[in-house]
Design an enzyme around this catalytic site. Structure first.
Site, PDB file in Angstrom:
ATOM      1  N   GLU A   1      25.281  16.733 -24.992  1.00 22.90           N
ATOM      2  CA  GLU A   1      25.823  15.683 -24.130  1.00 22.90           C
ATOM      3  C   GLU A   1      26.508  14.544 -24.880  1.00 22.90           C
ATOM      4  OE1 GLU A   1      22.730  13.174 -22.339  1.00 22.90           O
ATOM      5  OE2 GLU A   1      21.267  14.658 -22.988  1.00 22.90           O
TER       6      GLU A   1
ATOM      7  N   ASP B   1      19.762  19.166 -16.159  1.00 22.06           N
ATOM      8  CA  ASP B   1      20.271  17.848 -16.573  1.00 22.06           C
ATOM      9  C   ASP B   1      21.762  18.011 -16.854  1.00 22.06           C
ATOM     10  OD1 ASP B   1      20.680  15.359 -17.673  1.00 22.06           O
ATOM     11  OD2 ASP B   1      19.365  15.642 -19.409  1.00 22.06           O
TER      12      ASP B   1
ATOM     13  N   TYR C   1      32.273   5.661 -24.862  1.00 20.52           N
ATOM     14  CA  TYR C   1      32.121   4.576 -23.894  1.00 20.52           C
ATOM     15  C   TYR C   1      32.884   3.344 -24.389  1.00 20.52           C
ATOM     16  CZ  TYR C   1      28.311   7.823 -23.066  1.00 20.52           C
ATOM     17  OH  TYR C   1      27.586   8.970 -22.870  1.00 20.52           O
TER      18      TYR C   1
ATOM     19  N   HIS D   1      22.178   3.961 -18.936  1.00 23.70           N
ATOM     20  CA  HIS D   1      21.156   4.228 -17.926  1.00 23.70           C
ATOM     21  C   HIS D   1      21.446   3.497 -16.616  1.00 23.70           C
ATOM     22  CE1 HIS D   1      18.063   5.514 -21.224  1.00 23.70           C
ATOM     23  NE2 HIS D   1      19.007   6.391 -21.014  1.00 23.70           N
TER      24      HIS D   1
ATOM     25  N   GLU E   1      27.749  16.916 -20.158  1.00 21.00           N
ATOM     26  CA  GLU E   1      26.415  17.399 -20.534  1.00 21.00           C
ATOM     27  C   GLU E   1      26.126  18.759 -19.907  1.00 21.00           C
ATOM     28  OE1 GLU E   1      23.133  14.957 -19.120  1.00 21.00           O
ATOM     29  OE2 GLU E   1      21.803  15.851 -20.615  1.00 21.00           O
TER      30      GLU E   1
ATOM     31  N   HIS F   1      18.680  16.870 -26.301  1.00 20.03           N
ATOM     32  CA  HIS F   1      17.208  16.831 -26.302  1.00 20.03           C
ATOM     33  C   HIS F   1      16.713  18.136 -25.712  1.00 20.03           C
ATOM     34  CE1 HIS F   1      17.583  16.033 -21.948  1.00 20.03           C
ATOM     35  NE2 HIS F   1      18.550  15.187 -22.273  1.00 20.03           N
TER      36      HIS F   1
ATOM     37  N   ARG G   1      31.050  11.193 -20.409  1.00 17.88           N
ATOM     38  CA  ARG G   1      30.014  12.042 -21.005  1.00 17.88           C
ATOM     39  C   ARG G   1      30.104  13.405 -20.328  1.00 17.88           C
ATOM     40  NH1 ARG G   1      26.092   8.942 -20.513  1.00 17.88           N
ATOM     41  NH2 ARG G   1      24.882   9.620 -18.693  1.00 17.88           N
TER      42      ARG G   1
ATOM     43  N   ASP H   1       0.822  -1.213   0.000  1.00 16.71           N
ATOM     44  CA  ASP H   1       0.000   0.000   0.000  1.00 16.71           C
ATOM     45  C   ASP H   1       0.857   1.264   0.000  1.00 16.71           C
ATOM     46  OD1 ASP H   1       1.000  -0.364   2.483  1.00 16.71           O
ATOM     47  OD2 ASP H   1      -0.880   0.013   3.558  1.00 16.71           O
TER      48      ASP H   1
ATOM     49  N   ASP I   1      25.461  11.738 -13.744  1.00 14.73           N
ATOM     50  CA  ASP I   1      24.424  12.400 -14.549  1.00 14.73           C
ATOM     51  C   ASP I   1      23.267  12.645 -13.593  1.00 14.73           C
ATOM     52  OD1 ASP I   1      22.460  13.161 -16.343  1.00 14.73           O
ATOM     53  OD2 ASP I   1      22.843  11.546 -17.770  1.00 14.73           O
TER      54      ASP I   1
ATOM     55  N   HIS J   1      24.362   7.313 -28.465  1.00 19.12           N
ATOM     56  CA  HIS J   1      23.118   8.054 -28.190  1.00 19.12           C
ATOM     57  C   HIS J   1      23.111   9.380 -28.946  1.00 19.12           C
ATOM     58  CE1 HIS J   1      25.362  10.594 -25.303  1.00 19.12           C
ATOM     59  NE2 HIS J   1      25.897   9.468 -24.856  1.00 19.12           N
TER      60      HIS J   1
ATOM     61  N   HIS K   1      13.294  15.045 -20.788  1.00 15.06           N
ATOM     62  CA  HIS K   1      13.308  14.887 -22.246  1.00 15.06           C
ATOM     63  C   HIS K   1      12.059  15.615 -22.710  1.00 15.06           C
ATOM     64  CE1 HIS K   1      15.917  11.018 -21.898  1.00 15.06           C
ATOM     65  NE2 HIS K   1      16.607  12.124 -21.742  1.00 15.06           N
TER      66      HIS K   1
HETATM   67  N1  GLY Z   1      19.719  12.242 -17.815  1.00 14.83           N
HETATM   68  C1  GLY Z   1      19.049  11.902 -18.987  1.00 14.83           C
HETATM   69  C2  GLY Z   1      19.727  12.404 -20.162  1.00 14.83           C
HETATM   70  O1  GLY Z   1      20.842  12.868 -20.062  1.00 14.83           O
HETATM   71  O2  GLY Z   1      19.189  12.451 -21.228  1.00 14.83           O
HETATM   72 MN    MN Z   2      20.209  14.736 -21.063  1.00 14.79          MN
HETATM   73 MN    MN Z   3      21.636  13.671 -18.292  1.00 17.25          MN
END
Ligand code: GLY
Ligand code: MN
Ligand code: MN
Length: 445
Positions: free
Chosen positions: A388, A270, A392, A242, A414, A356, A412, A52, A259, A352, A363
Site C-alpha cells: 500500500e 484491506d 501525499y 487516518h 492498496e 503489514h 494510495r 449504557d 480505504d 508510512h 494489522h
Molecule cells: N486500513 C488500514 C491500513 O491500511 O493499514
Molecule cells: Mn493496510
Molecule cells: Mn487500508
C-alpha cells in the site's frame, strides 16, 4: 434487490473454520507448551459508547482462532488432566431473565456440544475454579490487560509475571491454511466489489459519507462488517492517513481516497483505491497516480517466497524516491531522496510503511511492520500481507514547500497479497486500479 451485481458475482460463501482445524490448532499450541503449563486466553473487553450503550463487541482473535468462541466474558484455559491436554471454557450460564434483555446464550451445555472444547465451567465460578487450577503450576501463560478479573486471579496466584503466549500463537497465525485463504479471498472479493459499487455511484457534490454508506451497506448486506473504520477522504482529506470523519462534500476536480475492508469469519480484507470524483484524472493527478501505481506493482513483484520482508518496502521506496526527483518535486540526488535507511527526503510524501500482515486482525500479528524490534521475516508461502504505497501532498501542510500544481493530491493504492511458491497472488484483483478501468467505472451508474 440491492447489490444484486455483487451478490451474484460473489458466489457461495466459504464455510467458517471447522472444529477439526481448530482442534489441530489447539494441538499445535500444546506441542509448544512445556509440561506443567496452563495457558489462559481471555476475550476482548466491552467498551462504553455512551451512557449504557456499548460499542459492538468484537471477539478476541486468539480466542476465536483456538476455539471459535465469541460471546463476551468467555475465557479458554488449556491445561493438562491425567496427562491429556484439555480445553476448558468459562462461559455465561443460561439465564432466561438476562437473555430476555441481552440475547440468547449457548450456556454450559450448548458450549460443550457446539464448540471444540472439552469442559465448560460457569464464568461466575472462575475465581475459585481457576485459582485451584493454577495453584502450583510452573508455567502460566496469560495476556494481561483484557480481562481485569482474570488478571487479578493470575496475579493473586503467581509470584512472577505470566508468560506471554503470543510468541507461540503469532507464529501459528502468520501462515494461513487453505481454508483461511478461502475466507480471506471471499473477504477480498466482497470488499473489491463494494469499492466498485462506490466508484459507479460517485458524482461531484455527493458526501464522503455516501461512499462510506454504499461500501459498508454492501458489507452488511452480505453478512459482513468493516474490519477497520472506513476512510473516505476527498481532496486534501486524502492526505491525512487516518482521516475517517468522512463528512465533507466531494468536489468536482478532486480525487477521493477510499480505504475500506471487511471481515468474514473474523478474517480481514484491506483495500485502498483513489479515483477522480468526476471520473477524469487531471494531468497532475494522473502523473502522481501513475507513479504510485508503478511503485505498488514493484512492491507486489517483490513479494516472492524467500525474499526478506523489507524487499517490498525497498521496491516501492526506490520507485517513489526516483519518481519524486524525475517530477522535480525533490531537487536532490537519489541517495538523498531514499536515505541510508529509507529515511530520506521522499519520506516527506510517503510517511508510512509499505504493508503489514493481514488475517484475523487487519494489522495482523507476527511482526514484519516497520519499527518492529523483531527479527526480519522471510516471505513464506501462506503469508498474507498488504502492499500500500502512497504519496501525499497536503495543501494544509506547513512543513513542506510544494508546487501548487500538486497541492491537495493524496494517492494510495492498496491490495492484499498471498505469498505462494509460484509468486504473489493478488487476492483483491477484482478491484480495478488501471486508469482506463477507473475512468470507465466512476459515475457510470
Ligand atoms: N486500513 C488500514 C491500513 O491500511 O493499514
Ligand atoms: Mn493496510
Ligand atoms: Mn487500508
Amino acid at each position: 434487490m440491492m447489490y444484486e451485481r455483487v451478490t451474484s458475482a460473489l458466489g457461495n460463501r466459504p464455510k467458517e473454520i471447522g472444529h477439526p482445524e481448530m482442534r489441530k490448532r489447539q494441538h499445535d499450541f500444546y506441542s509448544e507448551l512445556p509440561t506443567d503449563s496452563v495457558a489462559i486466553i481471555t476475550n476482548n473487553p466491552s467498551g462504553i459508547r455512551s451512557a449504557d450503550v456499548q460499542h459492538r463487541h468484537r471477539f478476541n482473535s486468539y480466542l476465536h482462532y483456538l476455539t471459535g468462541w465469541s460471546e463476551e466474558d468467555g475465557v479458554a484455559v488449556f491445561h493438562q488432566s491425567a496427562g491429556d491436554w484439555k480445553c476448558r471454557l468459562y462461559v455465561r450460564p443460561r439465564d432466561v431473565k438476562m437473555e430476555t434483555w441481552t440475547g440468547r446464550r449457548p450456556g454450559l451445555e450448548g458450549a460443550l456440544s457446539g464448540w471444540p472444547v472439552d469442559e465448560t465451567v460457569s464464568r461466575g465460578d472462575i475465581t475459585d475454579n481457576l485459582s485451584k487450577l493454577l495453584d502450583g503450576v510452573e508455567n502460566v501463560y496469560h495476556i494481561h490487560g483484557l480481562d481485569g478479573n482474570v488478571d487479578e486471579i493470575v496475579d493473586s496466584v503467581l509470584h512472577e509475571k505470566p508468560i506471554d503466549p503470543r510468541a507461540i500463537l503469532d507464529e501459528m497465525r502468520v501462515l494461513k491454511s487453505g481454508s483461511e485463504v478461502e475466507l480471506m479471498q471471499y473477504a477480498a472479493d466482497l470488499a473489491a466489489y463494494a469499492h466498485v459499487e462506490a466508484m459507479r455511484e460517485c458524482k461531484s457534490g455527493m458526501g464522503e459519507w455516501h461512499m462510506q454508506s454504499i461500501i459498508e451497506g454492501c458489507f452488511l448486506f452480505h453478512e459482513s462488517e468493516w474490519s477497520y473504520p472506513s476512510i473516505v477522504g476527498s481532496g486534501d482529506n486524502a492526505t491525512i492517513l487516518h482521516y475517517n470523519e468522512n463528512n465533507d462534500i466531494m468536489k468536482d476536480g478532486d480525487l477521493v481516497l477510499i480505504d475500506a475492508g471487511c471481515e468474514i469469519d473474523g478474517y480481514a480484507s484491506d483495500i485502498t483505491r483513489t479515483f477522480p470524483i468526476n471520473g477524469k484524472f487531471t494531468d497532475a493527478q494522473r502523473t502522481i497516480y501513475e507513479l504510485v501505481l508503478k511503485a505498488q506493482l514493484a512492491g507486489i513483484e517483490a513479494c516472492q517466497a524467500g525474499s526478506p520482508w523489507s524487499a517490498m518496502h525497498d521496491a516501492t521506496s526506490r520507485v517513489l524516491a526516483q519518481g519524486l526527483i524525475d517530477l522535480g518535486i525533490l531537487d536532490c540526488t537519489f541517495e538523498e531522496s531514499l536515505g541510508d535507511d529509507f529515511d530520506g527526503l521522499y519520506r516527506q510524501f510517503f510517511m508510512h510503511g509499505t504493508g503489514h500482515f493481514l488475517g484475523l486482525d487487519v494489522h495482523d500479528v507476527g511482526g514484519g511492520r516497520q519499527g518492529d524490534d523483531k527479527p526480519e521475516r522471510v516471505l513464506t508461502p501462506g503469508m498474507v500481507l498488504t502492499i500500500e504505497p502512497g504519496l501525499y501532498f497536503g495543501a494544509w501542510r506547513e512543513d513542506i514547500d510544494i508546487n501548487p500544481k500538486w497541492a491537495g493530491i493524496g494517492v494510495r493504492i492498496e491490495d492484499d497479497i498471498l505469498i505462494t511458491e509460484s509468486g504473489p497472488v493478488v487476492l483483491t484483483a477484482k478491484c480495478p486500479k488501471e486508469i482506463t478501468e477507473i475512468e470507465a467505472l466512476v459515475g457510470s451508474n
